[in-house]
Design an enzyme around this catalytic site. Structure first.
Site, short mmCIF file in Angstrom:
data_model
loop_
_atom_site.label_atom_id
_atom_site.label_comp_id
_atom_site.label_asym_id
_atom_site.label_seq_id
_atom_site.Cartn_x
_atom_site.Cartn_y
_atom_site.Cartn_z
N ASP A 85 0.84 -1.20 0.00
CA ASP A 85 0.00 0.00 0.00
C ASP A 85 0.87 1.25 0.00
O ASP A 85 2.05 1.21 0.34
CB ASP A 85 -0.95 0.01 1.21
CG ASP A 85 -0.22 0.07 2.53
OD1 ASP A 85 0.72 -0.73 2.74
OD2 ASP A 85 -0.55 0.94 3.37
N ASP A 129 8.11 3.58 -1.99
CA ASP A 129 7.79 3.19 -0.62
C ASP A 129 6.47 2.44 -0.67
O ASP A 129 5.42 3.06 -0.66
CB ASP A 129 7.70 4.44 0.25
CG ASP A 129 7.17 4.17 1.64
OD1 ASP A 129 7.11 3.00 2.02
OD2 ASP A 129 6.81 5.14 2.33
N GLU A 152 -0.05 -0.86 5.71
CA GLU A 152 1.08 -0.42 6.56
C GLU A 152 0.95 1.06 6.87
O GLU A 152 1.16 1.50 8.00
CB GLU A 152 2.41 -0.71 5.84
CG GLU A 152 3.63 -0.60 6.75
CD GLU A 152 4.25 0.79 6.84
OE1 GLU A 152 5.10 1.01 7.73
OE2 GLU A 152 3.89 1.67 6.04
ZN ZN Z 1 6.85 2.39 3.78
#
Ligand code: ZN
Length: 379
Positions: free
Chosen positions: A83, A113, A146
């Site tokens: 995510d 990320d 997350e």
């Molecule tokens: Zn991350």
């Protein structure tokens, strides 16, 4: 150069670009998980998906698969989250590769990320299978949610957390960074309940929840409290109309510290400010404190840390232990009994439209994972 229609021959870059193009803000991971499931099944892996953490069709659960060992040593877990934070105006990334740097090409976050790690881990697993590389057991855990509070990692069942040690690549800065310490975090929520009244006709009959909440925030020490501790109020919400003395106001914030006693002290002082302001304003208040994640301090002697250092040496990358103010899935894995480290994947400016990653960093992630696998066999 926009990469659509002109894919690079580099399979890692190509996989990363495929993943970056699929929007996957927290809670909306269905499409990317379907893509990854198909890809992993394509090399013969048995893929399990756990229960979605939200109840709507765009949600997904964690993806998990395991490669049985073909050599003695320590089984490793590779974990990354699929995510991303939500992008402004729901913009979609349209990744651009220029001079060895990949950026989003739009107002969207790129999502390196943590898709840089996802791509490197998936490609590594595929390579281990295709080239029949020696390994002591590899688990892949791709988590959801997350960015919305480590929710996927927290929901992972013990049967998926059986490796000897774990490796996330969910930190920023050059590859080589290894997060040696991370704080514990608590969330604080307070709802002030006053008494509504007409602001022009009978203000003296009201008790303002907003005034009480504002007083509480003003009383709190926030920002950087000391070298180990930070605190913030990030949400304030209340009121219905300009001519009504507000009956309800909600505030929410957090405190983090690398030292648990300092965290307790900070949380206590924030709660005292809430109680004081409620009493002074003659309003009620409901308070909730939630443990978001447990911090850690790791170094030599921690299995994942030691293996990471050996792997860095193997590929000639200088390790750089750092302390972070952030939490990640690693906090959860360490708490759940899989000694884990968070390594940098090389992404920069994360959570912004300026996020980028170099092709070189992607390759370093891939090489690092292969080195960890080799060192786990020998270890
Ligand atoms: Zn991350």
């Amino acid at each position: 150069m926009n990469m659509r229609g002109k894919e690079p021959a580099d399979p890692l870059v190509s996989l990363f670009l495929d993943l970056a193009r699929i929007a996957s803000p927290s809670g909306h991971e269905r499409e990317i998980m379907d893509h990854l499931t198909a890809r992993l099944r394509g090399v013969g892996l048995e893929v399990e998906e756990s229960e979605p953490i939200e109840e709507h069709p765009a949600a997904a659960g964690n993806l998990y698969c395991r490669l049985a060992a073909n050599a003695a040593g320590k089984a490793v877990m590779f974990a990354a989250h699929v995510d991303t934070v939500a992008s402004a105006e729901d913009a979609l990334p349209s990744p651009v590769l220029e001079n060895g740097i990949i950026s989003s090409g739009s107002r969207a976050v790129l999502g390196a990320d943590d898709k840089a790690a996802v791509a490197a881990m998936v490609l590594t697993l595929e390579q281990v299978i295709k080239e029949q590389l020696s390994h002591a057991g590899i688990e892949l855990l791709l988590t959801v949610g997350e960015e919305s509070g480590l929710r996927g990692a927290k929901s992972a069942p013990p049967t998926q957390l059986t490796a000897s040690c774990g490796f996330c690549m969910d930190s920023t800065g050059p590859v080589g960074r290894i997060v040696a310490s991370s704080p514990s975090q608590k969330t604080i929520r307070a709802t002030f309940i006053g008494k509504p009244a007409h602001a022009g006709v009978a203000p003296e009959q009201g008790r303002s929840a907003i005034v009480a909440a504002a007083k509480a925030v003003a009383e709190m020490k926030l920002g950087r409290i000391n070298a180990d501790t930070t605190a913030n109020i990030g949400i304030i919400r209340g009121g219905e109309a300009v001519n009504v003395v507000p009956g309800r106001c909600h505030i929410a914030g957090e405190a983090r510290s690398h030292v648990d006693e300092k965290l307790e002290r900070q949380v206590t002082s924030m709660l005292e400010a809430v109680s004081y302001a409620a009493a002074a304003g003659g309003v009620d208040v409901e308070v909730a404190v939630v443990d978001e994640f447990q911090g850690f301090n790791i170094g030599p002697g921690h299995l994942a840390y030691d293996l990471a250092l050996q792997a860095f040496a193997d590929i000639d990358i200088r390790p750089e232990p750092v302390s972070t103010g952030g939490g990640s899935d690693v906090n959860v894995f360490n708490l759940k009994g899989v000694p884990s480290v968070n390594l940098s994947a090389g992404m920069e400016q994360v959570h912004t439209p300026d996020e980028y990653i170099s092709v070189e960093s992607l390759h370093q992630c891939h090489q690092l994972l292969l080195a960890i696998i080799r060192k786990a066999v020998r270890g």
